[in-house]
Design an enzyme around this catalytic site. Structure first.
Site, PDB file in Angstrom:
ATOM      1  N   TYR A 177     -24.319   8.585  18.010  1.00 46.19           N
ATOM      2  CA  TYR A 177     -23.061   8.847  18.734  1.00 46.19           C
ATOM      3  C   TYR A 177     -22.538  10.254  18.425  1.00 46.19           C
ATOM      4  O   TYR A 177     -22.191  11.019  19.331  1.00 46.19           O
ATOM      5  CB  TYR A 177     -22.044   7.782  18.328  1.00 46.19           C
ATOM      6  CG  TYR A 177     -20.625   8.036  18.776  1.00 46.19           C
ATOM      7  CD1 TYR A 177     -20.224   7.702  20.065  1.00 46.19           C
ATOM      8  CD2 TYR A 177     -19.673   8.575  17.907  1.00 46.19           C
ATOM      9  CE1 TYR A 177     -18.916   7.911  20.479  1.00 46.19           C
ATOM     10  CE2 TYR A 177     -18.370   8.785  18.311  1.00 46.19           C
ATOM     11  CZ  TYR A 177     -17.993   8.451  19.591  1.00 46.19           C
ATOM     12  OH  TYR A 177     -16.698   8.655  19.999  1.00 46.19           O
ATOM     13  N   LYS A 181     -22.159  13.535  20.932  1.00 42.19           N
ATOM     14  CA  LYS A 181     -20.860  14.159  21.179  1.00 42.19           C
ATOM     15  C   LYS A 181     -20.876  15.631  20.767  1.00 42.19           C
ATOM     16  O   LYS A 181     -20.221  16.469  21.404  1.00 42.19           O
ATOM     17  CB  LYS A 181     -19.767  13.410  20.415  1.00 42.19           C
ATOM     18  CG  LYS A 181     -19.457  12.020  20.967  1.00 42.19           C
ATOM     19  CD  LYS A 181     -18.829  12.070  22.341  1.00 42.19           C
ATOM     20  CE  LYS A 181     -18.304  10.700  22.767  1.00 42.19           C
ATOM     21  NZ  LYS A 181     -17.679  10.734  24.106  1.00 42.19           N
TER      22      LYS A 181
END
Length: 271
Positions: A177, A181
């Protein structure tokens, strides 16, 4: 005098007030996405609420907006499928008769915030990162690219990407994740540079744990308390506070801002 023959950069100061805009929020049916939709509704924008699986929640939110005098359309689309994204923009234009002027890339594809069960650095497979790259980076690219014809028509556009403060404060091993990002932050800056001459501003708003969304609903109260104690303001950020910051990047007040990452977490991370 008409400016039809003016160069693209002549449009760079175009800045529609939010109450004249059509705003598309990906993953807008629930959680943070729903808070973002509500924040833009309160600013007077017309809204496209994208969802993938949360049809009932998205339709209920659209109905609630309309019941309070606003305009909203819920549209299903998988942001990892470019044709689906283009169809969503076509549906928005058909409904509202004008192009989308601001997009918020909020959708989070197939990820569970379960820190105790995440794969550690010595066991995670690259496929986990690739899956998040497809959703976070690929999804944002598809949305931005599908929005560009409308941005060119308007002479400006706003892209607001949703990031995370885990770049600077990696307290949870969300390797896939966080890496995705971080890549989205790089895309934010390179796209800001490339699209600036067309009057398109591309920015990111990053937060941490929010009190409370679907993603954080299982978080123990002790964790919220520990985070609050670590912030200068002694609080955990709410979805509504985070969403309010997002609207700034769609407003004329941010017309000189692009390629930036604003961290909204009550001062936990100071970048």
């Amino acid at each position: 005098m008409s400016n039809v023959h003016a160069p693209a950069h002549a449009h760079a100061t175009n800045a529609l007030p939010i109450d004249e805009q059509l705003v598309l929020v990906t993953g807008g049916g629930r959680g943070l996405g729903a808070a973002i939709v509500k924040a833009f509704f309160h600013e007077g924008a017309d809204l496209v609420i994208n969802y993938r699986f949360s049809a009932d929640a998205a339709e209920e939110l659209a109905e609630a907006v309309r019941a309070r005098g606003g305009n909203a359309l819920a549209v299903e689309a998988d942001v990892t499928d470019f044709r689906s994204v283009v169809a969503m923009f076509d549906a928005a234009r058909a409904e509202f008769g004008r192009p989308v002027s601001t997009v918020v890339n909020n959708a989070l594809v197939d990820f569970s915030f379960n820190g105790d069960e995440r794969e550690r650095a010595d066991e995670i497979a690259f496929e986990s990162l690739a899956q998040q790259f497809r959703g976070t980076v690929g999804g944002a690219m598809h949305v931005i690219q599908a929005a560009m014809s409308g941005f060119r028509e308007i002479g400006s556009g706003r892209v607001i990407n949703i990031g995370t403060n885990l770049f600077q404060h990696p307290v949870v091993p969300y390797h896939d994740y966080t890496a995705a990002k971080a890549a989205l932050l790089s895309l934010t800056r390179t796209f800001a540079k490339d699209l600036g001459p067309l009057g398109v501003r591309v920015n990111m708003v990053s937060g941490g744990l929010l009190r409370t969304t679907d993603a954080s609903s299982a978080t123990p109260e002790s964790v919220f308390d520990a985070i609050a104690a670590s912030t200068p303001l002694g609080r955990v950020t709410t979805p509504e506070e985070f969403a309010s910051a997002i609207t700034f990047f769609a407003s004329p007040a941010s017309r000189a801002v692009t390629g930036q990452n604003l961290v909204v977490d009550n001062g936990l991370v100071m970048d």
